[in-house]
Enzyme design. Structure first.
Site, PDB file in Angstrom:
ATOM      1  N   HIS A   1      23.636  15.703  51.391  1.00  0.00           N
ATOM      2  CA  HIS A   1      23.196  16.646  50.362  1.00  0.00           C
ATOM      3  C   HIS A   1      24.424  17.278  49.723  1.00  0.00           C
ATOM      4  CE1 HIS A   1      18.923  16.707  51.241  1.00  0.00           C
ATOM      5  NE2 HIS A   1      19.171  16.852  52.530  1.00  0.00           N
TER       6      HIS A   1
ATOM      7  N   ARG B   1      21.320   7.901  48.234  1.00  0.00           N
ATOM      8  CA  ARG B   1      20.909   8.711  47.075  1.00  0.00           C
ATOM      9  C   ARG B   1      20.956   8.005  45.727  1.00  0.00           C
ATOM     10  NH1 ARG B   1      18.082  12.028  50.146  1.00  0.00           N
ATOM     11  NH2 ARG B   1      19.335  13.416  51.419  1.00  0.00           N
TER      12      ARG B   1
ATOM     13  N   GLY C   1      17.811  17.505  56.677  1.00  0.00           N
ATOM     14  CA  GLY C   1      18.615  16.302  56.837  1.00  0.00           C
ATOM     15  C   GLY C   1      20.070  16.578  57.158  1.00  0.00           C
TER      16      GLY C   1
ATOM     17  N   ASP D   1      19.924   8.224  60.480  1.00  0.00           N
ATOM     18  CA  ASP D   1      19.036   9.028  59.629  1.00  0.00           C
ATOM     19  C   ASP D   1      19.885   9.817  58.621  1.00  0.00           C
ATOM     20  OD1 ASP D   1      16.671  10.035  58.648  1.00  0.00           O
ATOM     21  OD2 ASP D   1      16.500  11.616  60.143  1.00  0.00           O
TER      22      ASP D   1
END
Lengths: 327, 425
Positions: free
Chosen positions: B311, B66, B326, B307
């Site tokens: 969040h 991120r 995700g 993967d």
């Protein structure tokens, strides 16, 4: 493989949704309701049906309770009948229409809820464009608030399904002996999904869904129904035919060629009345697109029970509100 | 950095020649000998690995940490800690940050942050089209020269087949690898779950398997036309697997990976609208899950990645279709692979190869193998029962449907370039 986490959660919620056979924590969907409870709701609705005919159209069951209509999506019929139902039960009632696009930009759904909770309401009647929204809200409100699902995305519209089966029972008291067809845009219809569950639980032996392949969802057979692409075959000898509204936006995204062809293939024209059973009825959850899914002659004719559905909506919603209100 | 001797570990080293119980000698970040101290180590730290499995450090083909731009969700620091706790020593960094990684300066920025933190190594993927817009080719060769290991358009569609052809052609000429996440945007049609039983039941918009397989077919055929080195990311359905298998038979050299969660869940997991199960591509039918497991065994799919998509809490606090997709799963990547071994889905050599030597071979890097002269990137694991507890998650992302799962293997130590970067205490 397993979903160890979610299963436990699911069990807990299912248990708490149905506090007892005669009392609901929330009313979110039909899928998990026992048959006996569905019949109890219908019976209770029957007793409320008389209230509307009396000079004083009120019973004091929910006096002192505050109910909020929390609509994130436009509605006339559902919103109004809920309001009337709440008022006839003597509840204080508040209508809040929230422009969903505005909440998307700023305040989150949870913030909206927290604010309303702070106003000490007892029940939220929720309509939202996202499937699962009512469930999401029910998980995130405090214990003393009940949630009634007034339509979430394509998922469920359980009170509409209840009023539909209430109406059906008026004509066909024994669900085990009837053939029911649902016609039109099954793919996008929350009414159809809730109805399929209700009819299955009530042991209707022959449930059919009819529409062009583009509007019949993949996996429909898991719902215990038989799909038909040919309407004439599909409605043959049916006792109940429920027409669904064809939403205009579907026309523009190549689900169907045009209105004309749709009406020819799936519109309820007067000549199709000859195909259904002699005492068969035609239903529609509204609002009706005359000349698209049903002709005016049929919609206004003596086999149509469309307006009775609307009236019955009040009694059925009174029953659901009174059963779901926390003591 | 002190020298190391890792004594008596049981080496699981599917990409290398040496396995079984050996001592590993490490100096200046490199493996200088197996069972022999070639240069006389200087007061080395001795790690007793008896009864432990020692495998190469994991190479993860897709992570999102991120940073830059989305630090409220996670940072390279927070996620590097999570990565090394799972034995991961090399991560492939996806370019859909803010701003998007489509210039040499942004590649350098990410590499510099990783160097400063000094826990695991990074291989940056840059964007295949400018700003990931799917229309204009990025400065592909400049990005390669700046260190981009491959180029990708992430989740963003390339709707025009001619753009995809040109991108592949250009990449082919400059020997650039393309990582392609196959999904036909028109067919996906804003769906959020697999189109099938569950999408119908829950009334959630579905993504048909064909949205993926149509894109897989297109990409395979264009790779044949252009000769590009193509890697297909996050395969989820049996039709795609069939197409990849056929491509292999026809001599088309395409590789493919799968996200770790696709080996554990199918569409039935999404009862009750739990947003933690919202992933792209979606969890598909049970037949697809079985096909993926088979494709692992016959090497149609050669790699597994985390993967990893952390969040913050808000991302999942909404009705299902409004949640971000995700899973933040990097810190259980290795325990999950070992869980597949415990469940007899594959043997340990295969499980380890899918997260070490195979992904390294896709990238063409010297990693994922224990051998003399290689960088000392190692993972030492032990048998231990433990539960993945929400309160102990290291990643900033708590979006994880595996919370509560029991594991039988735990990473004991992770060594990256000869430095102990993680120790279980």
């Amino acid at each position: 493989m397993s979903d160890y986490k979610d299963t436990d959660l699911d069990q807990n919620i299912k248990k708490s949704d149905i506090v007892s056979q005669k009392h609901l924590r929330h009313f979110l969907d039909i899928e998990d309701l026992p048959k006996s409870l569905i019949l109890d709701i219908l019976d209770l609705a029957e007793s409320f049906a008389g209230v509307s005919g009396q000079p004083v159209k009120k019973v004091p069951l929910l006096r002192g309770k505050t109910i909020v209509n929390l609509f994130f999506e436009a509605s006339t019929r559902t919103r109004t009948t809920f309001e009337l139902a709440a008022k006839r039960l003597s509840a204080d009632f508040l209508n809040i229409n929230i422009d969903y696009s505005a909440t998307k930009k700023g305040e989150t759904l949870l913030d909206t809820l927290r604010n309303l909770e702070a106003m000490h309401c007892d029940m939220f009647i929720v309509r939202h464009p996202s499937s699962g929204a009512a469930k999401f809200i029910s998980k995130n409100v405090s214990q003393n608030i009940s949630i009634i699902n007034a339509g979430d995305g394509r998922h469920a519209h359980p009170t509409q399904a209840m009023l539909d089966i209430f109406t059906i029972r008026k004509y066909f008291p024994d669900f085990k002996k009837i053939k029911v067809a649902i016609v039109g845009d099954i793919l996008h219809s929350r009414v159809a999904r809730s109805l399929m569950h209700a009819l299955r639980i009530l042991e209707v032996p022959d449930i059919r869904v009819i529409g062009p392949q583009t509007l019949l969802p993949k996996g429909i057979e898991y719902m215990g129904v038989t799909p038909y692409v040919d309407m004439d075959k599909g409605i043959k000898d049916c006792d109940v035919v429920i027409m669904l509204r064809l939403q205009n936006e579907r026309m523009n995204s190549s689900f169907i060629p045009d209105e004309h062809e749709y009406y020819n293939l799936y519109g309820f024209s007067p000549k199709r009345l000859d195909l259904i059973s002699k005492k068969g009825i035609v239903m529609h959850p509204g609002p009706v697109n005359r000349g698209v899914e049903i002709s005016s002659e049929v919609a206004d004719g003596n086999r149509s029970v469309i307006l009775q559905q609307v009236s019955n909506g009040i009694a059925v919603r009174m029953a659901i509100l009174s059963l779901s209100m926390q003591p | 950095m002190s020298d190391l001797i890792i004594k008596s570990g049981n080496l699981v080293n599917p990409g290398g020649e040496i396995s079984g119980v050996h001592d590993i000698y490490v100096k200046d970040g490199k493996i200088i000998g197996i069972d022999e101290d070639t240069t006389k180590l200087n007061s080395p730290t001795i790690i007793d690995a008896e009864d432990r499995i020692v495998c190469p450090g994991l190479v993860d083909l897709s992570v999102r940490f991120r940073e830059p731009g989305l630090e409220k969700e996670a940072t390279i620091h927070s996620e590097s800690i999570a990565a090394v706790s799972s034995g991961v020593t090399t991560v492939c960094y996806m370019p859909d940050t803010q701003p998007i990684i489509d210039t040499p300066a942004q590649i350098k920025l990410v590499e510099d942050i990783f160097k400063g933190i000094n826990l695991c190594k990074v291989k940056v993927l840059a964007s295949l089209t400018k700003n990931l817009d799917g229309n204009r080719l990025s400065s592909m060769m400049e990005l390669k020269q700046a260190g981009a290991i491959a180029l990708t358009n992430c989740f963003n569609p390339i709707k025009d087949s001619l753009v995809l052809r040109r991108a592949m052609e250009y990449a082919s000429g400059h020997e650039i690898t393309i990582f392609y996440q196959p999904q036909n945007d028109c067919l996906a049609n804003d769906g959020c779950v697999h189109e099938g039983k569950i999408s119908n039941k829950l009334g959630l918009p579905g993504i048909p398997s064909a949205a993926e397989s149509v894109a897989v077919a297109e990409a395979i055929l264009l790779s044949k036309l252009t000769g590009v080195k193509l890697h297909l990311c996050r395969i989820s359905c049996q039709e795609s697997i069939m197409l990849i298998k056929n491509a292999h038979s026809a001599g088309i050299k395409v590789t493919a990976d799968v996200a770790i969660h696709q080996l554990f869940f199918d569409e039935n997991s999404i009862n009750n609208f739990n947003g933690d199960f919202h992933v792209i591509p979606p969890f598909r039918a049970n037949e697809d899950l079985i096909s993926i497991q088979d494709a692992m065994l016959n090497d149609t799919i050669i790699a597994v990645c985390s993967d990893h998509q952390p969040h913050n809490e808000d991302a999942k606090q909404a009705p299902f279709s409004n949640t971000q997709h995700g899973i933040a799963s990097i810190e259980i990547l290795l325990p999950l692979m070992m869980d597949l071994v415990d469940s007899n889905i594959m043997d340990i050599n295969m499980a380890i190869s899918k997260v070490t030597s195979s992904p390294a071979s896709i990238l063409g890097i010297d990693a994922g193998v224990i051998r003399k002269g290689s960088s000392a990137d190692l993972c030492i694991m032990k048998k231990e029962d433990w539960v993945f507890d929400q309160t102990k998650i290291l990643s900033s992302g708590k979006n994880n449907p595996f919370i509560g799962k029991k594991f039988s293997t735990r990473v004991d130590k992770t060594i990256c370039s000869g430095k102990i970067v993680y120790e279980n205490k």
